[in-house]
Design an enzyme around this catalytic site. Structure first.
Site, short mmCIF file in Angstrom:
data_model
loop_
_atom_site.label_atom_id
_atom_site.label_comp_id
_atom_site.label_asym_id
_atom_site.label_seq_id
_atom_site.Cartn_x
_atom_site.Cartn_y
_atom_site.Cartn_z
N HIS A 76 0.83 -1.22 0.00
CA HIS A 76 0.00 0.00 0.00
C HIS A 76 0.86 1.27 0.00
O HIS A 76 0.52 2.27 0.63
CB HIS A 76 -0.94 0.03 1.21
N ASN A 149 -10.32 -2.85 2.50
CA ASN A 149 -9.99 -2.86 1.08
C ASN A 149 -11.26 -2.63 0.26
O ASN A 149 -12.36 -2.65 0.81
CB ASN A 149 -9.41 -4.22 0.67
N HIS A 340 -3.91 0.97 11.98
CA HIS A 340 -3.67 -0.30 12.68
C HIS A 340 -5.02 -0.90 13.05
O HIS A 340 -5.80 -0.24 13.78
CB HIS A 340 -2.84 0.01 13.94
N TYR A 363 0.85 -4.29 12.06
CA TYR A 363 0.69 -2.85 11.80
C TYR A 363 1.43 -1.97 12.79
O TYR A 363 1.92 -0.90 12.44
CB TYR A 363 -0.80 -2.48 11.74
FE1 HDE Z 1 -2.50 -4.82 5.38
N1 HDE Z 1 -0.69 -4.04 5.87
N2 HDE Z 1 -1.84 -6.65 5.91
N3 HDE Z 1 -4.26 -5.66 4.78
N4 HDE Z 1 -3.15 -3.06 4.82
C1 HDE Z 1 -0.33 -2.75 5.72
O1 HDE Z 1 0.78 -1.48 7.36
C2 HDE Z 1 -0.75 -6.90 6.65
C3 HDE Z 1 -4.60 -6.98 4.84
C4 HDE Z 1 -4.42 -2.72 4.43
O2 HDE Z 1 -3.11 3.48 4.07
C5 HDE Z 1 0.99 -2.44 6.36
O3 HDE Z 1 1.23 0.68 7.81
C6 HDE Z 1 -0.69 -8.29 7.00
C7 HDE Z 1 -6.00 -7.16 4.65
C8 HDE Z 1 -4.49 -1.32 4.07
O4 HDE Z 1 -1.53 3.28 5.58
C9 HDE Z 1 1.39 -3.78 7.00
C10 HDE Z 1 -1.78 -8.88 6.41
C11 HDE Z 1 -6.50 -5.90 4.47
C12 HDE Z 1 -3.21 -0.83 4.29
C13 HDE Z 1 0.25 -4.68 6.60
C14 HDE Z 1 -2.51 -7.83 5.74
C15 HDE Z 1 -5.40 -4.99 4.55
C16 HDE Z 1 -2.41 -1.93 4.76
C17 HDE Z 1 1.99 -1.80 5.44
C18 HDE Z 1 -2.19 -10.32 6.43
C19 HDE Z 1 -7.96 -5.50 4.21
C20 HDE Z 1 -2.71 0.58 4.03
C21 HDE Z 1 2.20 -0.39 5.95
C22 HDE Z 1 -2.25 -10.91 7.68
C23 HDE Z 1 -8.84 -5.80 5.29
C24 HDE Z 1 -2.95 1.45 5.24
C25 HDE Z 1 1.36 -0.30 7.11
C26 HDE Z 1 -2.49 2.85 4.94
C27 HDE Z 1 -1.06 -1.81 5.13
C28 HDE Z 1 0.19 -5.95 6.99
C29 HDE Z 1 -3.68 -8.08 4.98
C30 HDE Z 1 -5.58 -3.58 4.37
C31 HDE Z 1 2.75 -4.32 6.64
C32 HDE Z 1 0.40 -8.95 7.81
C33 HDE Z 1 -6.78 -8.48 4.68
C34 HDE Z 1 -5.70 -0.57 3.57
O5 HDE Z 1 1.43 -3.68 8.39
#
Ligand code: HDE
Length: 703
Positions: A76, A149, A340, A363
């Site tokens: 993202h 999402n 987060h 997060y």
């Molecule tokens: Fe994320 N995801 N994600 N994700 N995600 C990040 O956090 C992660 C997942 C989502 O505009 C990271 O600050 C794991 C699902 C959005 O700042 C990180 C898993 C959904 C955003 C991270 C998922 C999301 C992130 C990268 C699987 C929808 C952007 C930078 C277990 C429900 C937020 C950050 C923004 C961002 C980890 C799966 C949505 C690395 C480990 C499912 C919208 O922490």
């Protein structure tokens, strides 16, 4: 004059205000506040001599510059943000005690960040990808983040697979290609042996992955969450964001062209909409499931590859979010905002969804390397409007000056302060859930239906949408170089729908394999029946769901749609003005595109000014096109290759086209069928044109 009444939605703006500066009428200074007398030359030993180390002004400036980049988000990375507010329509107190969902008079400030997932910070907005939809609610009880999402399911069921998944979709490690694209070997290699991804694959291969605008896409919390009311009673909840302008997409070929013409297309669209007062609006919807019904469905509520069809549990629209202010500074706000899923307020809690559980670790952890310190919550955009008091101390870049002489609790020396809050005082209390089980590295057998809901999605699409999914799969797999991967994916598709698999296979020049390879990621408990831990299908309560098809979205407005008028010297000004007024009245925007910039002569009245020339404009950046008459204008345009191309492309991308009087000549010169083609209005009638634009696209032309 009476002081402007502070609405609660201003609270965040007020908190940010003291941290802003704009330099207006001010001297240029160093970071120490010393006024700078010469910002053009370094301090040197003689006019032609070497620069001096003692030049503290130059060193401060360059040092800051050298360190002004921070790591981009691991996923993202590319995002666009906006401020706004949320207001609930009626109290949800029956289900949740969350304050901001209990009081319809309360306006809760929000900051939203929309994003793509795979690309880097500077990548195109129009990549085929999932869009992030992250909302930070600055509630009076603390920050609540709904980090969702634009698709309601995910590729994998367990967080431990996330690094593998991301490594597969990101550019390949040896050469860092391709950027912001899933159409490559490693992504499809991973997918081809990950049957649980099939439902999500249907969504990402659909037009949902190439939205027309960030203002025209849905949002989903994905996981099942929990609401808890004042009495401590819990219920399951799935979150939805519904855009009031409807859910719309562009064509895949168009998306690829936009990536060249304006890679910032979505960011610009969001910014311009807010600047022009067309505030994006989304309704928050919830699907509520009583705890007693947890096991009532043929899918597991904890499985993030499943939806609850809206026909089974209707979406109740409970409030509205309005985005009414652009950030002042991209880095300070959009880049530094830290979301987060673990930022919760009383009344909202998690479930045991194994994907969500892993996110709860990730997060917080990621902000430490991205923002560089456990004090990232002190960055203005991340600060809650609720007061913060605790015994956490120090660390890089600490802002708060804690005055207490004790940094521990309990204490007597500070009279026990700050003290724990009872539940009645708003103290957060995790939902009491009975957990009884063996410690096991495995997955519930209720998670192994990987295909039924993929089929439900595919079967719910219109003919055109199904065609787009087939073409997207042909495109993506066509970019894959390894034939075995293609065959394996087609094999998985055959478990979803045989006509889909055959159509994709035909495009790839391969055959649908007869047998699926055994998935490799199985963990079966010692006393478990292996058959139950194999991919299988379970009958779903519905075979189709209208809500899954964008063909059924609202199509009653042309608000904020941008219409190109192709004009040249000699254009009929009455036709220009008449159509323009009608479109503006309906809420659309108009741009005059001419062979050159500057004045365009008209027949009948004074000159008009071109907004863009045919050199910089392109039909892919507009929703519809109008060619007014005027014999000279029509003659010029019909001989102009860029004008002809403009209309041809608009036709190819199934957009509404209107011509008036001699404008018909230009249309004829394009070879576009002027009569009986859906979405082509040949008599210049504004009403018919407006109805056509509201339809968004006439995909039937593709056939
Ligand atoms: Fe994320 N995801 N994600 N994700 N995600 C990040 O956090 C992660 C997942 C989502 O505009 C990271 O600050 C794991 C699902 C959005 O700042 C990180 C898993 C959904 C955003 C991270 C998922 C999301 C992130 C990268 C699987 C929808 C952007 C930078 C277990 C429900 C937020 C950050 C923004 C961002 C980890 C799966 C949505 C690395 C480990 C499912 C919208 O922490």
């Amino acid at each position: 004059m009476a002081k402007k009444k502070t609405t609660l939605s201003d609270k965040k703006a007020e908190q940010l205000a003291p941290h802003t500066e704009d330099g207006a009428d001010q001297f240029l200074t160093t970071n120490q506040g010393v006024r700078i007398n010469d910002n053009q030359n370094t301090l040197k030993a003689g006019e032609r001599g070497p620069s001096l180390l003692e030049d503290f002004i130059m060193r401060e400036k360059i040092t800051h510059f050298d360190h002004e980049r921070i790591p981009e988000r691991i996923v993202h990375a590319r995002g666009s943000g906006a401020h706004g507010y949320f207001q609930v329509y009626e109290s949800m107190a029956e289900y949740t005690k969350a304050g901001f969902l209990n009081d319809p008079a309360r306006r809760t400030p929000v900051f939203v960040r929309f994003s793509t997932v795979a690309g880097s910070r500077g990548s195109t907005d129009l990549a085929r990808d999932v869009r992030g939809f992250a909302v930070k609610f600055y509630t009076d009880e603390g920050n609540y983040d709904l980090v969702g999402n634009n698709m309601p399911v995910f590729f994998i069921q367990d967080a431990v697979k996330f690094p593998d998944f991301v490594h597969a979709v990101k550019p390949e490690p040896q050469h860092e290609m391709p950027q912001a694209a899933s159409a490559h070997d490693t992504f499809w290699d991973f997918i081809s042996i990950m049957p649980e991804s099939m439902h999500m694959i249907m969504w990402v291969m659909s037009d949902r992955a190439i939205p027309r605008s960030l203002r025209m896409m849905e949002g989903f919390g994905v996981h099942t969450f929990r609401w808890i009311n004042e009495a401590g009673k819990g219920c399951f909840v799935k979150f939805h964001w519904k855009p009031l302008l409807g859910v719309h997409s562009v064509a895949w070929e168009e998306a690829q062209q936009i990536s060249g013409k304006d890679p910032d297309f979505h960011r610009r669209d969001l910014w311009n909409a807010i600047e022009s007062g067309n505030f994006p609006e989304f309704e928050l919807g919830v699907q509520l499931v009583p705890e007693e019904d947890e096991h009532k469905y043929p899918f597991d509520l904890l499985d993030p590859t499943k939806i609850i069809p809206e026909e089974v549990v209707p979406v109740k629209r409970i409030g509205k979010m309005v985005l009414d202010r652009n950030p002042d500074n991209f880095f300070a706000e959009t880049e530094q905002v830290a979301f987060h899923p673990g930022h919760l307020v009383p009344g909202i809690d998690f479930t045991n969804d194994p994907l969500l559980q892993g996110r709860l670790f990730s997060y917080l952890d990621t902000q430490l390397s991205r923002l560089g310190s456990p004090n990232f919550h002190e960055i203005p955009i991340n600060r809650p409007v609720a007061p913060v008091h605790n015994n956490q101390r120090d660390g890089h870049m600490r802002q708060t000056i804690n005055r207490s002489g004790t940094a521990y609790e309990p204490n007597t020396m500070s009279a026990g302060c700050p003290f724990q809050a009872k539940m009645a005082d708003g103290g957060f209390h995790s939902y009491t859930e009975r957990i009884d089980g063996q410690k096991i590295r495995g997955r519930s057998k209720s998670f192994f239906d990987h295909f039924s809901q993929a089929a439900l999605f595919y079967h719910s699409q219109s003919e055109a949408e199904q065609r787009h999914i087939i073409n997207a799969l042909r495109f993506e797999l066509g970019k894959v170089t390894n034939t075995d991967i293609r065959i394996r994916v087609v094999g998985l598709l055959s478990e979803v729908d045989m006509t889909l698999a055959s159509a994709v296979a035909e495009g790839l020049g391969i055959k649908v394999p007869e047998k699926l390879e055994e998935p490799i990621n199985r963990s079966i408990p010692a006393d478990g029946d292996p058959a139950q831990y194999q991919p299988h299908t379970v009958k779903q309560p519905v075979e189709k769901s209208a809500a899954l098809s964008m063909a059924n979205t609202v199509k009653d407005t042309i608000k904020t749609r941008i219409v190109a008028f192709l004009v040249a010297d000699g254009v009929n000004s009455t036709e220009v003005t008449g159509m323009k007024e009608a479109l503006l009245k309906a809420g659309a925007q108009v741009q005059l595109i001419a062979p050159h910039l500057g004045s365009v002569k008209t027949v009948g009245s004074s000159d008009v000014q071109a907004d863009q020339s045919l050199l910089t404009a392109a039909s892919v950046l507009f929703d519809a096109v109008f060619v007014p008459g005027g014999a000279d204008s029509a003659n010029l345009l019909q001989q102009h290759p860029d004008a002809i191309r403009f209309i041809n492309e608009a036709y190819r991308h199934c957009k509404a086209i209107a011509v008036a009087s001699e404008g018909l000549q230009v249309l004829k010169a394009t070879g576009v069928p002027p009569k009986e083609a859906p979405g082509v209005v040949i008599n210049g009638q504004a009403k018919a044109f407006i109805t056509a634009i509201a339809q968004h696209r006439f995909w039937e032309r593709e056939g």
